[in-house]
Design a protein around this motif. Structure first.
Motif, PDB file in Angstrom:
ATOM      1  N   VAL A   1       0.850  -1.192   0.000  1.00 48.79           N
ATOM      2  CA  VAL A   1       0.000   0.000   0.000  1.00 48.79           C
ATOM      3  C   VAL A   1       0.883   1.238   0.000  1.00 48.79           C
ATOM      4  O   VAL A   1       1.741   1.389   0.884  1.00 48.79           O
ATOM      5  CB  VAL A   1      -0.929   0.028   1.232  1.00 48.79           C
ATOM      6  N   THR A   2       0.686   2.126  -0.951  1.00 48.90           N
ATOM      7  CA  THR A   2       1.429   3.380  -0.965  1.00 48.90           C
ATOM      8  C   THR A   2       0.549   4.505  -0.417  1.00 48.90           C
ATOM      9  O   THR A   2      -0.671   4.430  -0.442  1.00 48.90           O
ATOM     10  CB  THR A   2       1.906   3.740  -2.377  1.00 48.90           C
TER      11      THR A   2
ATOM     12  N   ALA B   1      -2.144   1.164  -5.130  1.00 56.69           N
ATOM     13  CA  ALA B   1      -1.340   2.345  -5.472  1.00 56.69           C
ATOM     14  C   ALA B   1      -2.185   3.574  -5.155  1.00 56.69           C
ATOM     15  O   ALA B   1      -2.938   4.070  -5.991  1.00 56.69           O
ATOM     16  CB  ALA B   1      -0.930   2.311  -6.935  1.00 56.69           C
ATOM     17  N   ASN B   2      -2.021   4.063  -3.941  1.00 57.61           N
ATOM     18  CA  ASN B   2      -2.919   5.072  -3.391  1.00 57.61           C
ATOM     19  C   ASN B   2      -2.281   6.447  -3.230  1.00 57.61           C
ATOM     20  O   ASN B   2      -2.997   7.434  -3.123  1.00 57.61           O
ATOM     21  CB  ASN B   2      -3.431   4.577  -2.031  1.00 57.61           C
TER      22      ASN B   2
ATOM     23  N   GLY C   1       3.762   8.230 -10.447  1.00 52.80           N
ATOM     24  CA  GLY C   1       4.025   7.421  -9.263  1.00 52.80           C
ATOM     25  C   GLY C   1       3.261   6.112  -9.284  1.00 52.80           C
ATOM     26  O   GLY C   1       3.769   5.069  -8.864  1.00 52.80           O
ATOM     27  N   VAL C   2       2.024   6.154  -9.769  1.00 58.26           N
ATOM     28  CA  VAL C   2       1.228   4.925  -9.903  1.00 58.26           C
ATOM     29  C   VAL C   2       1.879   3.985 -10.902  1.00 58.26           C
ATOM     30  O   VAL C   2       2.000   2.771 -10.673  1.00 58.26           O
ATOM     31  CB  VAL C   2      -0.210   5.285 -10.316  1.00 58.26           C
TER      32      VAL C   2
ATOM     33  N   VAL D   1      -4.914  -2.461  -7.519  1.00 60.65           N
ATOM     34  CA  VAL D   1      -5.997  -1.489  -7.338  1.00 60.65           C
ATOM     35  C   VAL D   1      -5.382  -0.094  -7.330  1.00 60.65           C
ATOM     36  O   VAL D   1      -4.520   0.203  -6.494  1.00 60.65           O
ATOM     37  CB  VAL D   1      -6.770  -1.740  -6.034  1.00 60.65           C
ATOM     38  N   LEU D   2      -5.807   0.739  -8.250  1.00 59.41           N
ATOM     39  CA  LEU D   2      -5.288   2.098  -8.371  1.00 59.41           C
ATOM     40  C   LEU D   2      -6.304   3.079  -7.809  1.00 59.41           C
ATOM     41  O   LEU D   2      -7.508   2.889  -7.950  1.00 59.41           O
ATOM     42  CB  LEU D   2      -5.015   2.438  -9.839  1.00 59.41           C
ATOM     43  N   THR D   3      -5.816   4.144  -7.188  1.00 61.79           N
ATOM     44  CA  THR D   3      -6.705   5.198  -6.720  1.00 61.79           C
ATOM     45  C   THR D   3      -6.806   6.281  -7.781  1.00 61.79           C
ATOM     46  O   THR D   3      -5.851   7.002  -8.052  1.00 61.79           O
ATOM     47  CB  THR D   3      -6.208   5.809  -5.398  1.00 61.79           C
TER      48      THR D   3
END
Length: 285
Positions: A11-12, A101-102, A129-130, A150-152
């Motif tokens: 988790v970022t 990728a948050n 960054g993602v 899962v991308l934000t």
């Protein structure tokens, strides 16, 4: 609950807000966690960005759930830093099954007044960054023929944001990246989806400039934010969303229960995108 038992999630932006909610929710679902966030101020961002002490609080919350966590400070603007964290995570846990990728930042200004550094910082964190995070984990997932990314993104991935064109551009870009990566990784049985939050109550929206925007005048307050937030969605009495709401959606996308879901953008916005909308500043003829 144990939908993610035996899995490891990276988790970022995990130190606080939405990222912390992701880390804790995934841990509650049974996952061990590799948590990453910055330990510095991004110069063009008008609110405080995360610090190592925040990341320690996330680590404590995960450990309180009896899950393992590797918490490291790293900047998603550095491919080398992300590669190092992924390598350390693989050494510690042997696998990375999930990427959330948050990490993201926000600022605001009319696009014609915005300096290039402000534009570049938002795009570098929110979009590039993602991509860096996906690039760091994809070879491992492809090799295992398994994984969920899962991308934000944001509701601003579907529509413009006057006063934050760079933010909307970055979130539109995340959806394009998600759909392209889903096509590339699908044959390797790696799924890629996005969550698209609406108005989520985190540090990103709790600062004077955002309060002014929500109030429609200088001198906005938290009370103005709360009042305006009630108009944001269509669910009665619902204002700013708790970050756990978005984390619940991401946890489902990460789980085997969503094994047939890929290439999708899931809005978590209390119905905001369903609103018919209106012109906020009509001009007289």
């Amino acid at each position: 609950m144990s939908r993610l038992a035996g899995k490891v999630a990276l988790v970022t932006g995990a130190a606080r807000g939405q990222g912390r909610a992701h880390a804790v929710t995934l841990a509650r679902e049974g996952a061990d966690v590799v948590a990453v966030d910055i330990d510095a101020q991004v110069a063009t961002v008008p609110y405080d960005t995360a610090r190592e002490d925040d990341l320690r609080e996330t680590a404590a919350a995960v450990e309180a759930l009896d899950r393992r966590i590797l918490a490291r400070t790293a900047d998603v603007r550095s491919s080398a830093a992300l590669a190092e964290v992924v390598a350390e995570g693989l050494d510690a846990f042997g696998q990375i099954d999930v990427l959330v990728a948050n990490a993201g930042v926000f600022s605001q200004a009319p696009f014609w007044e915005m300096d290039e550094q402000t534009w570049d910082d938002v795009l570098d964190v929110n979009l590039k960054g993602v991509w860096r995070c996906m690039k760091a984990v994809a070879p491992h997932m492809v090799g295992r023929r398994s994984g969920s990314i899962v991308l934000t993104s944001s509701v601003n991935g579907f529509r413009g944001n006057p006063g934050a064109a760079h933010y909307a551009a970055s979130k539109h870009g995340v959806l394009g990246l998600m759909r392209s990566a889903a096509l590339e990784l699908g044959p390797h049985r790696v799924r890629v989806n996005a969550v698209c939050p609406g108005l989520v109550d985190t540090p990103m929206v709790n600062w004077p400039g955002l309060y002014d925007r929500m109030a429609g005048r200088p001198g906005g307050t938290r009370a103005d934010f709360e009042a305006a937030a009630l108009h944001y969605g269509i669910l009665g009495g619902q204002g700013g969303l708790p970050p756990e709401t978005v984390a619940d959606a991401a946890a489902w996308l990460a789980s085997d229960g969503a094994w047939a879901v890929t290439g999708q953008a899931i809005a978590v916005d209390a119905g905001h995108l369903a609103l018919p909308g209106f012109n906020p500043a009509p001009l007289a003829p």
